[in-house]
Design a protein around this motif. Structure first.
Motif: not given
Length: 323
Positions: A59-73
């Motif tokens: 998983l790329s840095a972009e993937d982890w950033k999106m996963a964190m957004k989805l997790s938070l919201i």
């Protein structure tokens, strides 16, 4: 399409559990229920993360950033506001608001589709949306009347208004989540649905732990009488958090990710109705009573709306793509 529908059904059966948890743990703050659920989700995700470590590492840095957004919201904020809304305004109002998700998400995803193949003419989509709206109104209208007649506690107008506001926020959070999640998975087809569910669990864990520390600090400064960290019924609390952390969070997310990859977003949105039906089923089992005629009629309309939506999208003509 059949596999996608079955995955959406499975996710709905898992997610229905989160509606009865605030009622079973009514003496726990909604935010603590959210933090406890997602700490459990994150800890459980460590096991599949180790098994699936090769794909997790890809998983790329972009993937982890999106996963964190989805997790938070879509995880922490959504369930904190939903659980608090249920406890402040009681179950019918938040359930009614969350029950509009199939309609709200279908409208938003069809209004601005991520891909031309997701778009459907409004006149073709209208019958299923109308059936869903009517079904939701019947089901929640009956439940609201029953609760008003049998209410054993009196809530202040301020509590009710705050519960309504939090319920609207929960709808907004979970309108954004499935649309963005589905579009990200479609544009990144290399990501496996199991890997993506696990990644969201891993990003949720630090957020939930930080939130728990902050909440504990706030409770200490405000001299809260609540018995932190596990409350007055620690065994029940831990058991319920592990249950919904495994079933509603990891397994439900996994199945929903698969459904999101296989189905158009507007159709998948309508299949969120399975969550409402599951929540009603569990509520009636917990209540030990059969649903009223009005509720059965509403459930019938919800099913008609889902079937109509499936038929609408299954008859979509193939779209030729220019190389």
């Amino acid at each position: 399409m059949l596999i996608g529908i079955l995955c959406a059904l499975g996710a709905g059966l898992m997610w229905g559990l989160v509606f009865v948890t605030p009622l079973l743990l009514a003496d726990y703050p909604g935010i603590l229920l959210s933090l406890g659920r997602y700490i459990a989700f994150g800890l459980i995700a460590l096991v599949p993360a180790y098994i699936d470590r090769k794909r997790i590492a890809q998983l790329s840095a972009e993937d982890w950033k999106m996963a964190m957004k989805l997790s938070l919201i879509g995880n922490l904020l959504y369930y904190a506001t939903l659980a608090s809304a249920i406890q402040l305004a009681d179950a019918p109002l938040p359930t009614m608001l969350i029950g509009t998700l199939p309609v709200v998400i279908s409208i938003f995803s069809n209004w601005r589709p991520g891909h031309p193949s997701e778009s459907v003419a409004w006149k073709r989509l209208a019958p299923s949306l109308l059936a869903l709206c009517l079904g939701i109104m019947l089901v929640n209208g009956s439940e609201l009347n029953r609760l008003q007649q049998d209410a054993g506690t009196v809530r202040t107008p301020g509590d009710y208004a705050l519960g309504c506001a939090l319920g609207v926020f929960a709808v907004a959070a979970w309108t954004w989540y499935p649309i963005m999640n589905a579009r990200y998975l479609r544009t990144h087809a290399r990501i496996n649905s199991v890997t993506w569910a696990t990644a969201q669990g891993l990003t949720t864990l630090p957020l939930a732990l930080i939130g728990f520390v902050l909440y504990a600090g706030y409770a200490q400064l405000s001299h809260s009488a609540f018995d932190l960290p596990l409350g007055p019924r620690p065994q029940v609390f831990i058991g319920m958090m592990l249950l919904i952390g495994l079933s509603a969070s990891w397994l439900g997310t996994l199945m929903w990710n698969k459904a999101s990859q296989l189905l158009p977003t507007a159709l998948a949105a309508q299949l969120i109705v399975f969550e409402t039906l599951s929540a009603l089923l569990y509520a009636f089992i917990l209540r030990g009573s059969a649903p009223a005629t009005q509720v059965l009629a509403g459930i019938g309309l919800l099913c008609v709306g889902v079937i109509a939506g499936v038929r609408t999208f299954s008859r979509q003509p193939a779209i030729a793509h220019t190389p």
